[in-house]
Design a protein around this motif. Structure first.
Motif, PDB file in Angstrom:
ATOM      1  N   CYS A 108       0.072  -1.465  -4.050  1.00 57.63           N
ATOM      2  CA  CYS A 108      -0.054  -1.409  -2.594  1.00 57.63           C
ATOM      3  C   CYS A 108       1.117  -0.698  -1.935  1.00 57.63           C
ATOM      4  CB  CYS A 108      -0.203  -2.829  -2.024  1.00 57.63           C
ATOM      5  SG  CYS A 108      -0.359  -2.894  -0.233  1.00 57.63           S
ATOM      6  N   VAL A 109       1.230   0.580  -2.177  1.00 59.41           N
ATOM      7  CA  VAL A 109       2.369   1.341  -1.659  1.00 59.41           C
ATOM      8  C   VAL A 109       2.080   1.771  -0.214  1.00 59.41           C
ATOM      9  CG1 VAL A 109       4.036   3.139  -2.265  1.00 59.41           C
ATOM     10  CG2 VAL A 109       2.545   2.203  -4.018  1.00 59.41           C
ATOM     11  N   ARG A 110       1.699   0.829   0.615  1.00 60.65           N
ATOM     12  CA  ARG A 110       1.269   1.176   1.963  1.00 60.65           C
ATOM     13  C   ARG A 110       2.367   1.024   3.005  1.00 60.65           C
ATOM     14  NH1 ARG A 110      -4.074   3.437   2.740  1.00 60.65           N
ATOM     15  NH2 ARG A 110      -4.823   3.539   0.605  1.00 60.65           N
ATOM     16  N   TYR A 111       3.621   1.055   2.541  1.00 66.71           N
ATOM     17  CA  TYR A 111       4.716   1.224   3.484  1.00 66.71           C
ATOM     18  C   TYR A 111       5.045   2.705   3.655  1.00 66.71           C
ATOM     19  CZ  TYR A 111       6.920   0.756  -1.127  1.00 66.71           C
ATOM     20  OH  TYR A 111       7.210   0.865  -2.469  1.00 66.71           O
ATOM     21  N   VAL A 112       4.318   3.566   2.961  1.00 68.61           N
ATOM     22  CA  VAL A 112       4.458   5.008   3.173  1.00 68.61           C
ATOM     23  C   VAL A 112       4.022   5.337   4.598  1.00 68.61           C
ATOM     24  CG1 VAL A 112       3.541   7.259   2.494  1.00 68.61           C
ATOM     25  CG2 VAL A 112       4.128   5.572   0.738  1.00 68.61           C
ATOM     26  N   ALA A 113       4.811   6.115   5.301  1.00 67.23           N
ATOM     27  CA  ALA A 113       4.520   6.442   6.697  1.00 67.23           C
ATOM     28  C   ALA A 113       3.145   7.089   6.819  1.00 67.23           C
ATOM     29  CB  ALA A 113       5.588   7.381   7.253  1.00 67.23           C
ATOM     30  N   GLY A 114       2.348   6.590   7.757  1.00 65.03           N
ATOM     31  CA  GLY A 114       1.025   7.141   8.007  1.00 65.03           C
ATOM     32  C   GLY A 114      -0.084   6.498   7.205  1.00 65.03           C
ATOM     33  N   SER A 115       0.242   5.641   6.246  1.00 67.24           N
ATOM     34  CA  SER A 115      -0.791   5.011   5.417  1.00 67.24           C
ATOM     35  C   SER A 115      -1.477   3.888   6.179  1.00 67.24           C
ATOM     36  CB  SER A 115      -0.186   4.488   4.116  1.00 67.24           C
ATOM     37  OG  SER A 115       0.843   3.559   4.374  1.00 67.24           O
ATOM     38  N   ARG A 116      -2.682   3.542   5.729  1.00 68.61           N
ATOM     39  CA  ARG A 116      -3.517   2.582   6.447  1.00 68.61           C
ATOM     40  C   ARG A 116      -3.910   1.416   5.557  1.00 68.61           C
ATOM     41  NH1 ARG A 116      -8.700   5.533   8.332  1.00 68.61           N
ATOM     42  NH2 ARG A 116      -8.539   4.304  10.256  1.00 68.61           N
ATOM     43  N   GLY A 117      -4.239   0.298   6.198  1.00 57.68           N
ATOM     44  CA  GLY A 117      -4.860  -0.832   5.533  1.00 57.68           C
ATOM     45  C   GLY A 117      -6.158  -1.151   6.248  1.00 57.68           C
ATOM     46  N   LYS A 118      -6.910  -2.099   5.706  1.00 53.78           N
ATOM     47  CA  LYS A 118      -8.187  -2.466   6.302  1.00 53.78           C
ATOM     48  C   LYS A 118      -8.494  -3.904   5.930  1.00 53.78           C
ATOM     49  CE  LYS A 118     -10.386  -0.495   2.205  1.00 53.78           C
ATOM     50  NZ  LYS A 118     -11.361   0.462   1.651  1.00 53.78           N
ATOM     51  N   GLY A 119      -9.239  -4.582   6.797  1.00 49.60           N
ATOM     52  CA  GLY A 119      -9.595  -5.953   6.502  1.00 49.60           C
ATOM     53  C   GLY A 119     -10.839  -6.370   7.242  1.00 49.60           C
ATOM     54  N   SER A 136     -12.798  -0.912 -10.274  1.00 48.46           N
ATOM     55  CA  SER A 136     -12.327   0.442 -10.562  1.00 48.46           C
ATOM     56  C   SER A 136     -10.956   0.295 -11.198  1.00 48.46           C
ATOM     57  CB  SER A 136     -12.245   1.273  -9.286  1.00 48.46           C
ATOM     58  OG  SER A 136     -13.498   1.356  -8.659  1.00 48.46           O
ATOM     59  N   VAL A 137     -10.934   0.024 -12.469  1.00 42.44           N
ATOM     60  CA  VAL A 137      -9.687  -0.279 -13.155  1.00 42.44           C
ATOM     61  C   VAL A 137      -8.734   0.905 -13.066  1.00 42.44           C
ATOM     62  CG1 VAL A 137      -8.662  -0.894 -15.365  1.00 42.44           C
ATOM     63  CG2 VAL A 137     -10.881  -1.841 -14.719  1.00 42.44           C
ATOM     64  N   GLY A 138      -7.507   0.594 -12.704  1.00 43.44           N
ATOM     65  CA  GLY A 138      -6.493   1.634 -12.618  1.00 43.44           C
ATOM     66  C   GLY A 138      -6.388   2.274 -11.264  1.00 43.44           C
ATOM     67  N   GLU A 139      -7.336   2.026 -10.375  1.00 46.40           N
ATOM     68  CA  GLU A 139      -7.274   2.608  -9.042  1.00 46.40           C
ATOM     69  C   GLU A 139      -6.179   1.945  -8.241  1.00 46.40           C
ATOM     70  OE1 GLU A 139     -10.957   2.365  -7.011  1.00 46.40           O
ATOM     71  OE2 GLU A 139     -10.157   3.079  -5.114  1.00 46.40           O
ATOM     72  N   LYS A 140      -5.446   2.710  -7.468  1.00 47.84           N
ATOM     73  CA  LYS A 140      -4.328   2.168  -6.697  1.00 47.84           C
ATOM     74  C   LYS A 140      -4.829   1.240  -5.600  1.00 47.84           C
ATOM     75  CE  LYS A 140      -0.768   4.674  -6.146  1.00 47.84           C
ATOM     76  NZ  LYS A 140       0.173   5.737  -5.764  1.00 47.84           N
ATOM     77  N   VAL A 141      -4.206   0.080  -5.499  1.00 50.99           N
ATOM     78  CA  VAL A 141      -4.604  -0.899  -4.499  1.00 50.99           C
ATOM     79  C   VAL A 141      -4.267  -0.396  -3.108  1.00 50.99           C
ATOM     80  CG1 VAL A 141      -4.147  -3.227  -3.656  1.00 50.99           C
ATOM     81  CG2 VAL A 141      -4.329  -2.803  -6.091  1.00 50.99           C
ATOM     82  N   THR A 142      -5.164  -0.614  -2.165  1.00 51.93           N
ATOM     83  CA  THR A 142      -4.908  -0.169  -0.810  1.00 51.93           C
ATOM     84  C   THR A 142      -4.571  -1.291   0.144  1.00 51.93           C
ATOM     85  OG1 THR A 142      -7.246  -0.290  -0.220  1.00 51.93           O
ATOM     86  CG2 THR A 142      -6.455   1.777  -1.089  1.00 51.93           C
ATOM     87  N   VAL A 143      -5.030  -2.497  -0.136  1.00 46.90           N
ATOM     88  CA  VAL A 143      -4.714  -3.617   0.735  1.00 46.90           C
ATOM     89  C   VAL A 143      -4.423  -4.825  -0.123  1.00 46.90           C
ATOM     90  CG1 VAL A 143      -5.554  -5.169   2.520  1.00 46.90           C
ATOM     91  CG2 VAL A 143      -6.125  -2.764   2.622  1.00 46.90           C
ATOM     92  N   CYS A 144      -3.311  -5.486   0.115  1.00 46.80           N
ATOM     93  CA  CYS A 144      -2.877  -6.582  -0.729  1.00 46.80           C
ATOM     94  C   CYS A 144      -3.350  -7.910  -0.178  1.00 46.80           C
ATOM     95  CB  CYS A 144      -1.359  -6.587  -0.828  1.00 46.80           C
ATOM     96  SG  CYS A 144      -0.638  -4.989  -1.163  1.00 46.80           S
ATOM     97  N   LYS A 145      -4.647  -8.149  -0.114  1.00 46.54           N
ATOM     98  CA  LYS A 145      -5.129  -9.397   0.441  1.00 46.54           C
ATOM     99  C   LYS A 145      -6.576  -9.632   0.053  1.00 46.54           C
ATOM    100  CE  LYS A 145      -6.440  -9.461   4.652  1.00 46.54           C
ATOM    101  NZ  LYS A 145      -7.866  -9.264   4.404  1.00 46.54           N
ATOM    102  N   VAL A 146      -7.002 -10.854   0.250  1.00 46.00           N
ATOM    103  CA  VAL A 146      -8.369 -11.239  -0.049  1.00 46.00           C
ATOM    104  C   VAL A 146      -9.087 -11.539   1.239  1.00 46.00           C
ATOM    105  CG1 VAL A 146      -9.797 -12.896  -1.290  1.00 46.00           C
ATOM    106  CG2 VAL A 146      -7.595 -12.252  -2.212  1.00 46.00           C
ATOM    107  N   LYS A 147     -10.360 -11.226   1.277  1.00 47.19           N
ATOM    108  CA  LYS A 147     -11.147 -11.495   2.478  1.00 47.19           C
ATOM    109  C   LYS A 147     -11.553 -12.942   2.585  1.00 47.19           C
ATOM    110  CE  LYS A 147     -14.410  -9.243   3.641  1.00 47.19           C
ATOM    111  NZ  LYS A 147     -15.782  -8.755   3.509  1.00 47.19           N
TER     112      LYS A 147
END
Length: 362
Positions: free
Chosen positions: A333-344, A31-42
């Motif tokens: 990966c702007v997930r230092y915003v308060a209340g934001s979530r990650g997943k793995g 999904s090109v251009g979609e904001k990254v939600t988690v900065c890691k690889v499985k």
């Protein structure tokens, strides 16, 4: 040949195939251009899950060390954020008082656990030849995901430009066999998957925090702030969390003093006396992940859904991660915003992922 699935969560996935000892990646459904939600690889899903029930030598649970834990008072707060769909709707939650590690579990602390128990992390365990017919056994080398920035600026639509599967990468060698934790004992342990974090917590007489406990503690009593530390990204022109500055992924200006992980307690603590609740490394929570869970979340001490579901990877079991890492910036990966979530994925590990523990207050 069976495929081993990886993904950079939030922007499609990758299929990695081991052939003649080499890992080859093919991007799926980008999904090109979609904001990254988690900065890691499985980590390898098929392979690792086959070892999930391996028996490792364990010692009796030790008496919990409360010396570096702080009391988090019970209270009511508004959980979530309007900035990300999986963190909506914002809802009122009450948590009871508990104790929490003041900082992320360090290399030195995890090493004590390993020496006492003989535990082998998932990234260290051998790969199963049954999953790789035709591949010589000597080429099936365990490893994990390592952030490897390119030498020049690139677009953000091809994650293979900065993530690599590195044979021999694990908690003792976070970036591969030539790396070491010697001299880095006070840095957060990384390359640990959910299973590894749970094993440590049980041995330590503790547990992983629920997502609600984690967010309540990270907010530190502050309500409605954009970031856990306040409303300004760089208050008083000073970086107060270990995150990425510059042009991601190649142009890290290191304005905060750290290109990658920083020692615990380097940056200011929050009002609850907790360090690094933003940035440095992602932290595992005990909750299974569902993007729709907040619609029906209990108001008192929620513990997450009974099942995991991610529409991007419907058949993969995932847990919540919180806090972002040294790779998060206003570009990625702007997930230092308060209340934001990650997943793995439960068996995933990388060199920007760690954890801290909590304990029920008696």
């Amino acid at each position: 040949m069976k495929k081993v699935i990886y993904s950079i969560l939030g922007i499609g996935g990758f299929v990695w195939m081991i052939s003649n000892g080499n890992a080859q990646a093919v991007q799926q459904n980008p999904s090109v251009g979609e904001k990254v939600t988690v900065c890691k690889v499985k980590s390898p899903t098929f392979v690792r899950n086959k070892f999930a029930n391996d028996k490792t030598t364990t010692a009796s649970t030790k008496v919990a060390d409360l010396q570096h834990m702080v009391e988090i008072p019970g209270g009511t707060f508004v959980m979530g954020t309007d900035e990300y769909p999986d963190a909506q709707p914002k809802h009122t939650v009450t948590v009871k008082a508990f104790l929490m590690d003041e900082h992320e579990v360090t290399n030195a602390e995890f090493e004590k656990f390993v020496k006492a128990t003989g535990y082998k992390t998932v990234a260290e365990r051998p790969l199963n030849p049954v999953d790789y017919p035709g591949v010589p056994i000597e080429n099936l080398v365990p490893g994990s995901a390592v952030f490897t920035p390119p030498t020049e600026n690139v677009g953000l639509d091809n994650h293979l430009q900065w993530w690599k599967y590195v044979a021999g990468a694990n908690w003792k060698h976070p970036k591969g066999p030539k790396s070491t934790i010697k001299g880095h004992e006070n840095e957060p342990v990384v390359q640990v998957c959910y299973e590894d974090a749970v094993a440590y917590a049980k041995w330590a007489g503790k547990r992983l925090p629920t997502e609600a406990e984690w967010e309540f503690a990270a907010r530190g009593g502050r309500a409605n702030s954009r970031y856990y530390w306040g409303n300004v990204l760089k208050p008083n022109n000073k970086w107060i969390a270990n995150i990425f500055q510059g042009n991601f992924p190649a142009g890290n200006t290191v304005e905060d003093g750290y290109k990658e992980v920083s020692p615990v307690k380097t940056f200011p603590k929050n009002p609850y006396q907790l360090y690094d609740m933003d940035g440095n490394v992602w932290e595992w929570c005990s909750d299974l992940y569902r993007p729709d869970y907040y619609r029906n979340s209990p108001k008192l001490n929620p513990k997450g859904p009974s099942t995991s579901y991610d529409p991007e990877e419907p058949n993969v079991v995932k847990h919540v991660q919180r806090g972002g890492s040294f790779l998060c910036s206003d570009q990625y990966c702007v997930r230092y915003v308060a209340g934001s979530r990650g997943k793995g994925e439960t068996s995933s590990a990388s060199n920007n992922l760690g954890f801290r523990c909590v304990k029920d207050k008696n």
